[in-house]
Design an enzyme around this catalytic site. Structure first.
Site, mmCIF file in Angstrom:
data_model
loop_
_atom_site.group_PDB
_atom_site.id
_atom_site.type_symbol
_atom_site.label_atom_id
_atom_site.label_comp_id
_atom_site.label_asym_id
_atom_site.label_seq_id
_atom_site.Cartn_x
_atom_site.Cartn_y
_atom_site.Cartn_z
ATOM 1 N N ARG A 16 -11.076 82.363 17.208
ATOM 2 C CA ARG A 16 -10.034 82.733 18.188
ATOM 3 C C ARG A 16 -9.017 83.714 17.590
ATOM 4 O O ARG A 16 -7.818 83.627 17.866
ATOM 5 C CB ARG A 16 -9.284 81.490 18.692
ATOM 6 C CG ARG A 16 -10.121 80.513 19.490
ATOM 7 C CD ARG A 16 -10.631 81.124 20.791
ATOM 8 N NE ARG A 16 -11.179 80.106 21.679
ATOM 9 C CZ ARG A 16 -12.409 79.606 21.583
ATOM 10 N NH1 ARG A 16 -13.249 80.062 20.668
ATOM 11 N NH2 ARG A 16 -12.814 78.687 22.432
ATOM 12 N N SER A 58 -8.238 76.010 26.964
ATOM 13 C CA SER A 58 -7.681 75.256 25.833
ATOM 14 C C SER A 58 -6.282 75.773 25.516
ATOM 15 O O SER A 58 -6.100 76.967 25.306
ATOM 16 C CB SER A 58 -8.534 75.448 24.577
ATOM 17 O OG SER A 58 -9.845 75.028 24.803
ATOM 18 N N GLU A 65 -3.369 78.197 21.221
ATOM 19 C CA GLU A 65 -4.337 79.267 21.481
ATOM 20 C C GLU A 65 -3.734 80.211 22.521
ATOM 21 O O GLU A 65 -3.911 81.424 22.473
ATOM 22 C CB GLU A 65 -5.652 78.660 22.001
ATOM 23 C CG GLU A 65 -6.686 79.721 22.289
ATOM 24 C CD GLU A 65 -7.990 79.178 22.839
ATOM 25 O OE1 GLU A 65 -8.529 78.201 22.295
ATOM 26 O OE2 GLU A 65 -8.468 79.761 23.823
HETATM 27 N N1 EPU Z 1 -12.661 65.053 23.566
HETATM 28 C C1 EPU Z 1 -12.046 63.870 23.850
HETATM 29 N N2 EPU Z 1 -11.068 63.839 24.811
HETATM 30 C C2 EPU Z 1 -10.704 64.958 25.493
HETATM 31 C C3 EPU Z 1 -11.338 66.186 25.199
HETATM 32 C C4 EPU Z 1 -12.320 66.219 24.219
HETATM 33 O O1 EPU Z 1 -12.352 62.845 23.261
HETATM 34 O O2 EPU Z 1 -9.824 64.863 26.348
HETATM 35 C C5 EPU Z 1 -13.744 65.095 22.562
HETATM 36 C C6 EPU Z 1 -15.081 65.348 23.243
HETATM 37 O O3 EPU Z 1 -15.678 64.136 23.656
HETATM 38 C C7 EPU Z 1 -15.887 66.021 22.163
HETATM 39 C C8 EPU Z 1 -14.831 66.797 21.390
HETATM 40 O O4 EPU Z 1 -13.582 66.212 21.721
HETATM 41 O O5 EPU Z 1 -16.450 65.061 21.287
HETATM 42 C C9 EPU Z 1 -14.851 68.270 21.696
HETATM 43 O O6 EPU Z 1 -14.660 68.501 23.090
HETATM 44 P P1 EPU Z 1 -15.411 69.689 23.880
HETATM 45 O O7 EPU Z 1 -16.857 69.687 23.577
HETATM 46 O O8 EPU Z 1 -14.977 69.616 25.305
HETATM 47 O O9 EPU Z 1 -14.898 71.032 23.220
HETATM 48 P P2 EPU Z 1 -13.499 71.451 22.613
HETATM 49 O O10 EPU Z 1 -13.621 71.508 21.148
HETATM 50 O O11 EPU Z 1 -12.417 70.615 23.184
HETATM 51 C C10 EPU Z 1 -14.004 74.029 22.550
HETATM 52 C C11 EPU Z 1 -13.311 75.283 22.985
HETATM 53 C C12 EPU Z 1 -13.494 75.519 24.473
HETATM 54 C C13 EPU Z 1 -14.984 75.607 24.763
HETATM 55 C C14 EPU Z 1 -15.644 74.306 24.305
HETATM 56 C C15 EPU Z 1 -17.141 74.333 24.456
HETATM 57 C C16 EPU Z 1 -11.423 75.568 21.469
HETATM 58 C C17 EPU Z 1 -9.947 75.448 21.302
HETATM 59 N N3 EPU Z 1 -11.891 75.196 22.662
HETATM 60 O O12 EPU Z 1 -13.336 72.939 23.194
HETATM 61 O O13 EPU Z 1 -12.915 76.777 24.784
HETATM 62 O O14 EPU Z 1 -15.239 75.823 26.144
HETATM 63 O O15 EPU Z 1 -15.362 74.091 22.903
HETATM 64 O O16 EPU Z 1 -17.686 75.169 23.511
HETATM 65 O O17 EPU Z 1 -12.114 75.995 20.545
HETATM 66 C C18 EPU Z 1 -10.960 77.862 25.561
HETATM 67 O O18 EPU Z 1 -10.899 78.407 24.457
HETATM 68 O O19 EPU Z 1 -10.107 78.109 26.466
HETATM 69 C C19 EPU Z 1 -12.005 76.895 25.819
HETATM 70 C C20 EPU Z 1 -12.085 76.195 26.957
#
Ligand code: EPU
Length: 338
Positions: A163, A235, A331
């Site tokens: 990012r 995010s 972010e």
């Molecule tokens: N989780 C929770 N509770 C929540 C949210 C997430 O326990 O409320 C856990 C999920 O169960 C999972 C882990 O956290 O085990 C990661 O969650 P998720 O797969 O939804 O991905 P993320 O790391 O939260 C990142 C990106 C997103 C992107 C997704 C999918 C960042 C900051 N965010 O989210 O990007 O869509 O991966 O690849 O890197 C964005 O940048 O605006 C964005 C949406």
């Protein structure tokens, strides 16, 4: 085209109704150059606004907003293995992704349905489902805000990181991106490693560009709010990167904590999980709230102000710091004052 005192409501996905003193929409590179050569006559500061999908305004903007609306998608080179697709900064990102999938070019399908415009994608190196846009960017063409000169940046010169890029670092606010070229594959090289993507894709039929795109859309639709219906900027925080030794301590205390090891060896912790553990998921304070399916997303249910959203995010940050000793980094770019 120059507008005075215009509402920014439709230009930011939080749907915040602040005004800009001056707003210039730019339809071509030549127009951008001629405007920037007369920079002395523009009200400062200048701010480049793409799709407004990663921004939080907290007050009226007393300067000039430049909004690139350069729209074109062109194949400029093609071999048996790859195609170079040159794209105007004002093309809606997901229109480009759809076009690449429909035309059989691979590389962007995992980045389906990310809001925003093409010109903003290199700035913060957008990423999702195991892919970052840096993996396909061939070059970025930009105009210097200082003197209207053109510069082309190779992938390496963009200094991409999670990012992040040179456009958010040392060149922040110094260039207007007009065009991005992507190197896409002409044969399928699909990546369905991330989480449930493989499973979701296989439900839709044989793995292809089309089924991967549809699977990504299905997953995003269940987890993330549609900014057309409820204001948000995806995010709000980055996933924090911690040392191996600190990750070990955290995992002893929180064995279920999700984390990923980057190809670079960094350990990234899921910020959404940290926020969720602090009890913020689905919490609402007036019209500012934390999304019910993804605690990493802050939403505007209608009448929240930028200040309300910022305050909520600061309280979230504080509670994560208190509970886990981790300082979350935003972010979303917050526009505090002008
Ligand atoms: N989780 C929770 N509770 C929540 C949210 C997430 O326990 O409320 C856990 C999920 O169960 C999972 C882990 O956290 O085990 C990661 O969650 P998720 O797969 O939804 O991905 P993320 O790391 O939260 C990142 C990106 C997103 C992107 C997704 C999918 C960042 C900051 N965010 O989210 O990007 O869509 O991966 O690849 O890197 C964005 O940048 O605006 C964005 C949406």
């Amino acid at each position: 085209m120059i507008f005075k005192n215009i509402s920014l409501k439709k230009y930011n996905t939080f749907g915040l109704d602040y005004n800009a003193d001056c707003f210039i929409s730019i339809k071509s590179e030549d127009e951008a150059i001629s405007i920037l050569k007369k920079r002395g006559s523009l009200k400062e500061p200048l701010f480049i606004l793409g799709g407004g999908s990663n921004l939080l305004f907290t007050r009226d903007f007393h300067g000039t907003i430049i909004h690139p609306e350069i729209e074109s998608i062109k194949i400029v080179d093609k071999t048996q293995d790859y195609a170079i697709v040159s794209t105007g900064a004002g093309v809606i990102w997901d229109d480009l992704v759809r076009w690449t999938v429909e035309n059989g070019y691979g590389g962007l399908e995992n980045l389906s349905q990310i809001p925003g415009m093409v010109g903003a994608t290199p700035v913060q190196n957008i990423g999702a489902y195991g892919v970052e846009v840096k993996d396909t960017i061939e070059k970025v063409r930009a105009i210097s805000l200082k003197d209207g000169s053109i510069r082309e940046f190779s992938n390496e010169e963009c200094m991409f990181a999670y990012r992040n890029s040179i456009f958010k670092g040392e060149l922040k606010g110094k260039y207007l991106i007009t065009n991005v070229s992507f190197r896409l594959t002409t044969y399928p090289l699909l990546n369905t490693i991330y989480g449930s993507l493989k499973e979701e894709t296989e439900k839709l039929g044989p793995v292809s560009l089309i089924t991967v795109r549809q699977a990504v859309i299905n997953i995003r639709t269940t987890k993330l709010p549609d900014p057309v219906k409820v204001g948000n900027a995806g995010s709000f925080f980055k996933n924090p990167v911690v040392s191996e030794s600190f990750a070990l301590v955290l995992r002893q205390n929180w064995p279920k904590m999700p984390y990923y090891t980057d190809p670079s060896g960094d350990i990234k912790i899921a910020a959404g999980w940290l926020i969720d553990q602090c009890g913020w998921k689905a919490k609402r304070r007036g019209d500012a709230g934390v999304h019910e399916n993804q605690a990493l997303v802050i939403v505007n249910y209608g009448k929240a102000t930028g200040e309300d959203i910022l305050k909520l995010s600061e309280d979230i940050r504080e509670s994560v710091l208190e509970k886990f000793g981790i300082e979350l980094e935003r972010e979303v770019e917050v526009i505090l004052s002008t």
